[in-house]
Design a protein around this motif. Structure first.
Motif, PDB file in Angstrom:
ATOM      1  N   ASP A  19     -23.858  40.394  20.270  1.00  0.00           N
ATOM      2  CA  ASP A  19     -23.654  40.365  21.580  1.00  0.00           C
ATOM      3  C   ASP A  19     -22.507  40.942  22.032  1.00  0.00           C
ATOM      4  OD1 ASP A  19     -26.297  39.669  22.670  1.00  0.00           O
ATOM      5  OD2 ASP A  19     -25.773  37.748  22.979  1.00  0.00           O
ATOM      6  N   ARG A  20     -22.333  41.934  23.102  1.00  0.00           N
ATOM      7  CA  ARG A  20     -21.140  42.180  23.860  1.00  0.00           C
ATOM      8  C   ARG A  20     -21.095  41.387  25.133  1.00  0.00           C
ATOM      9  NH1 ARG A  20     -19.466  46.608  27.487  1.00  0.00           N
ATOM     10  NH2 ARG A  20     -21.641  46.512  28.049  1.00  0.00           N
ATOM     11  N   LEU A  21     -19.830  40.832  25.100  1.00  0.00           N
ATOM     12  CA  LEU A  21     -19.567  40.081  26.310  1.00  0.00           C
ATOM     13  C   LEU A  21     -18.732  40.795  27.301  1.00  0.00           C
ATOM     14  CD1 LEU A  21     -20.676  36.956  26.718  1.00  0.00           C
ATOM     15  CD2 LEU A  21     -18.578  36.101  26.261  1.00  0.00           C
ATOM     16  N   THR A  22     -19.025  40.777  28.579  1.00  0.00           N
ATOM     17  CA  THR A  22     -18.139  41.341  29.645  1.00  0.00           C
ATOM     18  C   THR A  22     -17.761  39.830  30.288  1.00  0.00           C
ATOM     19  OG1 THR A  22     -19.687  41.737  31.215  1.00  0.00           O
ATOM     20  CG2 THR A  22     -19.080  43.545  29.721  1.00  0.00           C
ATOM     21  N   VAL A  23     -16.446  39.986  30.773  1.00  0.00           N
ATOM     22  CA  VAL A  23     -15.910  38.981  31.681  1.00  0.00           C
ATOM     23  C   VAL A  23     -15.399  39.426  32.822  1.00  0.00           C
ATOM     24  CG1 VAL A  23     -14.353  36.886  31.774  1.00  0.00           C
ATOM     25  CG2 VAL A  23     -15.501  37.409  29.330  1.00  0.00           C
ATOM     26  N   GLU A  24     -15.769  39.193  33.995  1.00  0.00           N
ATOM     27  CA  GLU A  24     -15.429  39.449  35.335  1.00  0.00           C
ATOM     28  C   GLU A  24     -14.634  38.365  35.562  1.00  0.00           C
ATOM     29  OE1 GLU A  24     -16.603  42.346  37.462  1.00  0.00           O
ATOM     30  OE2 GLU A  24     -18.382  43.062  36.065  1.00  0.00           O
ATOM     31  N   LEU A  25     -13.137  38.687  36.136  1.00  0.00           N
ATOM     32  CA  LEU A  25     -12.233  37.627  36.692  1.00  0.00           C
ATOM     33  C   LEU A  25     -11.729  37.890  37.912  1.00  0.00           C
ATOM     34  CD1 LEU A  25     -10.988  38.393  33.523  1.00  0.00           C
ATOM     35  CD2 LEU A  25     -10.851  36.237  33.465  1.00  0.00           C
ATOM     36  N   LYS A  26     -11.547  36.568  38.669  1.00  0.00           N
ATOM     37  CA  LYS A  26     -10.992  36.525  39.940  1.00  0.00           C
ATOM     38  C   LYS A  26     -10.103  35.825  40.299  1.00  0.00           C
ATOM     39  CE  LYS A  26     -13.044  35.283  44.249  1.00  0.00           C
ATOM     40  NZ  LYS A  26     -13.988  34.959  45.079  1.00  0.00           N
ATOM     41  N   TRP A  27      -8.747  35.943  40.474  1.00  0.00           N
ATOM     42  CA  TRP A  27      -7.772  35.034  40.704  1.00  0.00           C
ATOM     43  C   TRP A  27      -7.401  34.653  42.089  1.00  0.00           C
ATOM     44  CZ3 TRP A  27      -5.176  32.607  36.955  1.00  0.00           C
ATOM     45  CH2 TRP A  27      -5.312  32.952  35.491  1.00  0.00           C
ATOM     46  N   THR A  28      -7.343  33.335  42.577  1.00  0.00           N
ATOM     47  CA  THR A  28      -6.918  33.114  43.611  1.00  0.00           C
ATOM     48  C   THR A  28      -5.590  32.191  43.543  1.00  0.00           C
ATOM     49  OG1 THR A  28      -8.632  31.498  43.864  1.00  0.00           O
ATOM     50  CG2 THR A  28      -8.992  33.679  45.181  1.00  0.00           C
ATOM     51  N   ARG A  29      -4.571  32.208  44.655  1.00  0.00           N
ATOM     52  CA  ARG A  29      -3.647  31.187  44.531  1.00  0.00           C
ATOM     53  C   ARG A  29      -3.996  30.060  45.381  1.00  0.00           C
ATOM     54  NH1 ARG A  29       0.544  29.164  42.494  1.00  0.00           N
ATOM     55  NH2 ARG A  29       2.479  29.289  43.417  1.00  0.00           N
ATOM     56  N   ARG A  30      -3.847  28.736  44.847  1.00  0.00           N
ATOM     57  CA  ARG A  30      -4.224  27.578  45.515  1.00  0.00           C
ATOM     58  C   ARG A  30      -2.802  26.862  45.731  1.00  0.00           C
ATOM     59  NH1 ARG A  30      -9.523  28.535  46.765  1.00  0.00           N
ATOM     60  NH2 ARG A  30      -9.748  26.440  47.090  1.00  0.00           N
ATOM     61  N   GLU A  31      -3.084  25.732  46.507  1.00  0.00           N
ATOM     62  CA  GLU A  31      -1.836  24.929  46.752  1.00  0.00           C
ATOM     63  C   GLU A  31      -1.285  24.457  45.064  1.00  0.00           C
ATOM     64  OE1 GLU A  31      -1.125  21.418  49.536  1.00  0.00           O
ATOM     65  OE2 GLU A  31      -2.182  23.033  50.602  1.00  0.00           O
ATOM     66  N   GLY A  32      -0.216  25.038  44.866  1.00  0.00           N
ATOM     67  CA  GLY A  32       0.578  24.576  43.566  1.00  0.00           C
ATOM     68  C   GLY A  32      -0.188  24.908  42.392  1.00  0.00           C
ATOM     69  N   HIS A  33      -1.490  25.855  42.229  1.00  0.00           N
ATOM     70  CA  HIS A  33      -1.754  26.101  41.088  1.00  0.00           C
ATOM     71  C   HIS A  33      -2.669  27.556  41.194  1.00  0.00           C
ATOM     72  CE1 HIS A  33      -5.065  23.784  42.775  1.00  0.00           C
ATOM     73  NE2 HIS A  33      -6.010  24.603  42.240  1.00  0.00           N
ATOM     74  N   TRP A  34      -2.932  27.875  40.383  1.00  0.00           N
ATOM     75  CA  TRP A  34      -3.918  29.292  40.408  1.00  0.00           C
ATOM     76  C   TRP A  34      -5.375  29.022  39.909  1.00  0.00           C
ATOM     77  CZ3 TRP A  34      -2.314  33.901  41.924  1.00  0.00           C
ATOM     78  CH2 TRP A  34      -0.920  34.203  41.981  1.00  0.00           C
ATOM     79  N   GLY A  64      -9.771  46.646  41.777  1.00  0.00           N
ATOM     80  CA  GLY A  64     -10.852  45.773  41.688  1.00  0.00           C
ATOM     81  C   GLY A  64     -10.606  44.619  40.764  1.00  0.00           C
ATOM     82  N   ALA A  65     -11.470  43.607  40.564  1.00  0.00           N
ATOM     83  CA  ALA A  65     -11.171  42.578  39.635  1.00  0.00           C
ATOM     84  C   ALA A  65     -11.088  43.024  38.346  1.00  0.00           C
ATOM     85  CB  ALA A  65     -12.444  41.528  39.948  1.00  0.00           C
ATOM     86  N   PRO A  66     -10.034  42.265  37.508  1.00  0.00           N
ATOM     87  CA  PRO A  66      -9.898  42.405  36.421  1.00  0.00           C
ATOM     88  C   PRO A  66     -11.164  42.240  35.560  1.00  0.00           C
ATOM     89  CG  PRO A  66      -8.355  40.576  36.883  1.00  0.00           C
ATOM     90  CD  PRO A  66      -9.216  41.465  38.212  1.00  0.00           C
ATOM     91  N   ARG A  67     -11.395  43.037  34.228  1.00  0.00           N
ATOM     92  CA  ARG A  67     -12.505  42.846  33.492  1.00  0.00           C
ATOM     93  C   ARG A  67     -12.315  42.981  32.091  1.00  0.00           C
ATOM     94  NH1 ARG A  67     -17.517  46.623  34.538  1.00  0.00           N
ATOM     95  NH2 ARG A  67     -16.247  48.018  33.480  1.00  0.00           N
ATOM     96  N   THR A  68     -12.785  42.032  31.065  1.00  0.00           N
ATOM     97  CA  THR A  68     -12.640  42.301  29.578  1.00  0.00           C
ATOM     98  C   THR A  68     -13.896  42.200  29.198  1.00  0.00           C
ATOM     99  OG1 THR A  68     -12.612  39.919  29.129  1.00  0.00           O
ATOM    100  CG2 THR A  68     -10.361  40.864  29.696  1.00  0.00           C
ATOM    101  N   THR A  69     -13.708  43.073  27.897  1.00  0.00           N
ATOM    102  CA  THR A  69     -14.919  43.024  26.991  1.00  0.00           C
ATOM    103  C   THR A  69     -14.745  42.565  25.836  1.00  0.00           C
ATOM    104  OG1 THR A  69     -14.712  45.347  26.457  1.00  0.00           O
ATOM    105  CG2 THR A  69     -16.171  44.895  28.283  1.00  0.00           C
ATOM    106  N   VAL A  70     -15.605  42.267  25.061  1.00  0.00           N
ATOM    107  CA  VAL A  70     -15.320  41.441  23.713  1.00  0.00           C
ATOM    108  C   VAL A  70     -16.699  41.379  22.678  1.00  0.00           C
ATOM    109  CG1 VAL A  70     -15.686  39.029  24.244  1.00  0.00           C
ATOM    110  CG2 VAL A  70     -14.485  39.643  21.963  1.00  0.00           C
TER     111      VAL A  70
END
Lengths: 170, 140
Positions: free
Chosen positions: B98-113, B31-37
């Motif tokens: 507050d507790r913050l959750t961060v859901e991330l989605k990475w995609t490869r683009r032309e020449g960058h992320w 699944g998509a990576p997730r962090t909490t802080v």
């Protein structure tokens, strides 16, 4: 020109989050130029590893954006200052887009923020511009949207947050 | 977490406005990576943002997304460097505690992320953020 005291009359931000030092040009409803000197005794460098290299001493990119946005805030509100976030209308950033970071900024650099007002609606102002160091562009800002909102919206939101709980309950 | 004044100061590799460190709680394998802080009341930005009414600055939410992105970057064996804030929308305020959750989605683009993220508190979405990274650390 606005000195720090003039800026503090307009913005509610205070140490360590007041990130504009001086306004050198202000053309109402049109544009503003402001300076921010970066030094290594800002609190963001506390705890930096002793062996951190030059890159590690780069000014936090997110604060570069914040500093530019505060300069935009001065242009938006210099003639209707409300340095109190608990009453009246408060300035909130709604969105920031197309910010390109060209090169790192380091202690010793003096940032020159150039802010242009693109459009002003009744409660929303749109800005663009760039930040330079020594005449070289270090950041381009495509679009920043700032909204004026009643302070009551913020205070109501806080009522629902852990910050509103009595100490020890969190 | 106790105020750090009396304890040893943790050495960090790069300067930053936020003390809190996002913790990876889902690595992206399934699944998509997730962090909490957790945003503690002793974060150093609060006395100035704002006096008497602490609000976690929107750019600090972006900072936590940035750090979460660095911790989950998919570029194999290479570090990535932030090149652009393509967009960010601030949807609701973040307060001390507050507790913050961060859901991330990475995609490869032309020449960058590209890293798209949603940061949320228990009350709902606080910000959506889209960042652009390149591999390596050489300035443009």
């Amino acid at each position: 020109m606005l000195t720090t005291t003039g800026i503090k009359r307009v913005l509610p931000h205070r140490y360590p989050m007041l990130l504009v030092d001086r306004v050198t040009e202000l053309v109402p409803e049109e544009r503003l130029t402001a300076l921010k000197a970066v030094t290594c005794n800002e609190p963001w460098y506390e705890g930096l590893a002793e062996d951190a290299d030059d890159e590690g001493h780069g000014y936090p990119q997110t604060l570069l954006v914040e500093s530019w946005c505060q300069a935009a805030g001065v242009l938006a509100a210099w003639d209707k200052p409300n340095p109190d976030v608990l009453s009246g209308q408060v300035m909130l950033f709604g969105s920031i887009s197309d910010v390109v970071l060209h090169r790192p900024v380091y202690p010793g650099d003096v940032l020159e923020h150039r802010v242009r007002l693109v459009r002003a609606l009744s409660d929303t102002v749109i800005f663009e511009g760039e930040a330079l160091v020594g005449g070289e562009t270090v950041m381009e800002v495509g679009r920043v949207v700032m909204a004026m909102r009643p302070a009551a919206e913020l205070t109501a939101a806080r009522e629902q947050s852990p910050a509103a709980q009595p100490a020890g309950v969190q | 977490m106790a105020a750090p004044a009396a304890g040893p100061v943790r050495a960090v590799p790069a300067a930053g406005p936020v003390r809190a460190v996002p913790l990876l709680d889902r690595d992206g394998a399934d699944g998509a990576p997730r962090t909490t802080v957790r945003i503690d009341a002793d974060e150093r930005v609060f006395p100035g943002h704002y006096p008497g009414f602490p609000i976690f600055p929107g750019v600090c939410v972006v900072e936590l997304v940035h750090r979460s992105a660095l911790a989950t970057a998919p570029a194999p064996g290479a570090r990535v460097t932030l090149r652009a804030v393509e967009s960010t929308r601030f949807l609701s305020p973040v307060f001390p505690g507050d507790r913050l959750t961060v859901e991330l989605k990475w995609t490869r683009r032309e020449g960058h992320w590209r890293c798209e993220a949603v940061a949320a508190t228990d009350r709902g979405r606080a910000a959506t953020v889209r960042l652009r990274f390149t591999e390596g650390s050489t300035p443009c």
